[in-house]
Enzyme design. Structure first.
Site, PDB file in Angstrom:
ATOM      1  N   LYS A 117     -32.218 -50.302 -76.173  1.00  0.00           N
ATOM      2  CA  LYS A 117     -31.995 -49.214 -76.731  1.00  0.00           C
ATOM      3  C   LYS A 117     -31.045 -49.393 -78.123  1.00  0.00           C
ATOM      4  CE  LYS A 117     -34.750 -46.951 -74.086  1.00  0.00           C
ATOM      5  NZ  LYS A 117     -34.796 -48.084 -73.104  1.00  0.00           N
ATOM      6  N   GLY A 166     -35.712 -40.903 -69.630  1.00  0.00           N
ATOM      7  CA  GLY A 166     -34.910 -39.820 -69.831  1.00  0.00           C
ATOM      8  C   GLY A 166     -33.678 -39.972 -68.742  1.00  0.00           C
ATOM      9  N   ILE A 204     -29.080 -33.488 -81.224  1.00  0.00           N
ATOM     10  CA  ILE A 204     -29.534 -32.706 -82.501  1.00  0.00           C
ATOM     11  C   ILE A 204     -29.988 -31.491 -81.680  1.00  0.00           C
ATOM     12  CG2 ILE A 204     -31.516 -32.634 -84.151  1.00  0.00           C
ATOM     13  CD1 ILE A 204     -29.343 -34.949 -84.623  1.00  0.00           C
ATOM     14  N   HIS A 209     -39.180 -33.078 -79.290  1.00  0.00           N
ATOM     15  CA  HIS A 209     -39.586 -34.504 -79.101  1.00  0.00           C
ATOM     16  C   HIS A 209     -41.055 -35.154 -79.759  1.00  0.00           C
ATOM     17  CE1 HIS A 209     -38.967 -38.069 -75.939  1.00  0.00           C
ATOM     18  NE2 HIS A 209     -39.861 -38.480 -76.702  1.00  0.00           N
ATOM     19  N   GLU A 289     -36.500 -44.405 -79.453  1.00  0.00           N
ATOM     20  CA  GLU A 289     -36.672 -45.625 -78.644  1.00  0.00           C
ATOM     21  C   GLU A 289     -38.007 -46.146 -78.946  1.00  0.00           C
ATOM     22  OE1 GLU A 289     -35.932 -44.876 -74.589  1.00  0.00           O
ATOM     23  OE2 GLU A 289     -37.638 -43.474 -74.411  1.00  0.00           O
ATOM     24  N   ARG A 293     -45.406 -50.239 -73.710  1.00  0.00           N
ATOM     25  CA  ARG A 293     -46.571 -50.039 -72.789  1.00  0.00           C
ATOM     26  C   ARG A 293     -47.430 -48.833 -72.826  1.00  0.00           C
ATOM     27  NH1 ARG A 293     -44.498 -45.325 -70.507  1.00  0.00           N
ATOM     28  NH2 ARG A 293     -42.117 -45.263 -70.374  1.00  0.00           N
TER      29      ARG A 293
END
Length: 461
Positions: A117, A166, A204, A209, A289, A293
């Protein structure tokens, strides 16, 4: 070149999805399975199946040597990792290539670069993609962490550098919490990911998302627009939509263009997802991120664009250039995906393996159910509780929600508790209808709206 055969290095609904896409392209399929999965649907559908170990994932689906041995034994051309398990393991990708086979995904180097990350954040910044204010790289001490918070303020997220899905995230609200949580987070990251590296990001408030689907052939990259993934429980996605319905058109263009720029900067090859946080109030977005895949939620993108993402992965892996140009990719209508899990939402979402006594799947225009289920199937207790995904399309979001409510009313899974009642309640909720939610919305909603009657209203809605 043409792929003749593929080994599916996964299980459950994604294994079924890969097998069906391969068969549509005339590709022979070989399914690996653990001793607990001998009766799973993917084993029944594949042209050949090979047992690779006992039920424990570390001894089967995460056993690189066993998977490679199966691929060699079956004499396949390629290996598709699906999602989870070894899908984002750069060493596995390298081992596949070293065995003379094709890994259906990016290179091991790309997986390692974007899977870290902190490194991915540096790639994003270099490509001109906005990042969440936070540490410039990995931090190894509490002193460094406190220095970062002097710039960002509180609250902040402590995140595992090698984390994903997560996991490995802790929110702290003041220096005292940071002092307590920092060493614990490092130990947790080391235990979960084999890497105790951490970094900090500012929280934030009321963020949404949003993620962008990308496809790259190593030279060119296109995006297939974005998905809204803000309905989450414990940072795990529950319900996804495409496109993101409240995103202004100018922000959408910047967001999608930034994802392409990032992927192009590393010569990305395969399907991937660039994830962001979006602030409704400031109309700003921030890189989180890259997932190197196919995603669980890929079907909503397929429903609105008409592009089969798994088939594209096969074509790219075979050396073909992208079959679509950016100008040819357009959004039509709206799609929503509900993750159906073997969990009881009335009892803390406790996983509930067991036998499927009845399965009624809704059919009709704009309805799709990706699943591993069949009547009589016994769900093993060793793996993720995802049973399938109900995906519904409509001309617009309102029509999509109406069709979703009907499809959820018709979907019957008996023998184990499932999250169907939760999704029925969400589909009928006024706040969901207006789109007035964010990444923290569902946690509160579950404690108030859903908990008020134990979700029973959804059963008779």
């Amino acid at each position: 070149m043409k792929l003749r055969s593929v080994l599916v290095a996964n299980r459950g609904e994604i294994a079924v999805r890969i097998i069906r896409a391969a068969k549509a392209l005339g590709i022979r399929t070989v399914q690996v399975y653990s001793a607990a999965d001998a009766d799973m649907l993917a084993v029944k559908l594949a042209d050949e199946a090979i047992e690779i170990g006992p039920p424990a994932p570390k001894k089967s689906y995460l056993n690189i040597e066993a998977v490679i041995a199966a691929a060699k034994r079956a004499d396949v051309d390629a290996v598709h990792p699906g999602y989870g398990f070894l899908s984002e393991n750069g060493d596995f990708a390298d081992a596949v290539v070293a065995a003379g086979l094709i890994f259906i995904g990016p290179s091991g180097d790309a997986i390692r670069l974007l899977g870290d990350k902190v490194a991915a954040r540096a790639v994003a910044e270099k490509a001109g993609v906005p990042t969440v204010p936070g540490s410039d790289g990995r931090i190894s001490s509490l002193t460094e962490a406190l220095a970062v918070t002097e710039r960002t303020g509180f609250p902040v997220m402590i995140k595992a550098a090698a984390g994903g899905g997560g996991r490995g995230i802790r929110i702290v609200n003041d220096p005292a919490e940071l002092e307590t949580q920092f060493p614990q987070a490092s130990a947790e990251a080391l235990a979960s990911f084999g890497d105790g590296g951490l970094y900090l990001e500012k929280v934030i408030t009321r963020a949404r998302h949003v993620e962008v689907q990308i496809l790259g052939d190593g030279t060119d990259v296109v995006h297939c627009y974005e998905r809204e993934c803000s309905l989450q429980r414990r940072r795990q996605k529950v319900w996804e939509e495409a496109p993101s319905f409240l995103l202004p058109s100018d922000v959408r263009k910047k967001l999608c263009d930034s994802a392409v720029a990032l992927a192009r900067s590393v010569g990305y090859r395969g399907a991937g997802t660039v994830e962001y946080l979006y602030d409704d109030e400031t109309r700003e977005f921030y890189f989180i991120e890259v997932n190197t895949r196919i995603q669980v939620e890929h079907p909503v993108t397929e429903m609105i664009t008409g592009i089969d993402l798994v088939e594209e992965m096969f074509r790219i892996a075979a050396g073909a250039p992208l079959s679509v140009r950016q100008a040819d990719i357009a959004v039509k209508g709206h799609a929503i995906e509900c993750r159906i899990n073997a969990e009881d939402p009335r009892r803390g979402f406790m996983p509930a393996p067991g036998k499927i006594e009845r399965l009624d799947v809704p059919e009709g225009e704009g309805i799709r159910f990706d699943t591993m289920l069949y009547e009589g199937y016994v769900i093993p207790p060793f793996y993720d509780s995802l049973l399938g995904k109900l995906i519904v399309w409509g001309e617009d979001r309102s029509a999509c929600l109406a069709r979703l409510s009907q499809a959820l009313a018709e979907l019957k899974i008996e023998g184990v508790p499932t999250t169907i009642p939760l999704h029925r309640a969400l589909a009928a909720d006024a706040q969901i209808a207006t789109g007035a939610f964010h990444t923290r919305f569902l946690e509160t909603w579950l404690e108030t709206e859903f908990a008020a009657d134990g979700g029973r209203a959804a059963e008779v809605a």
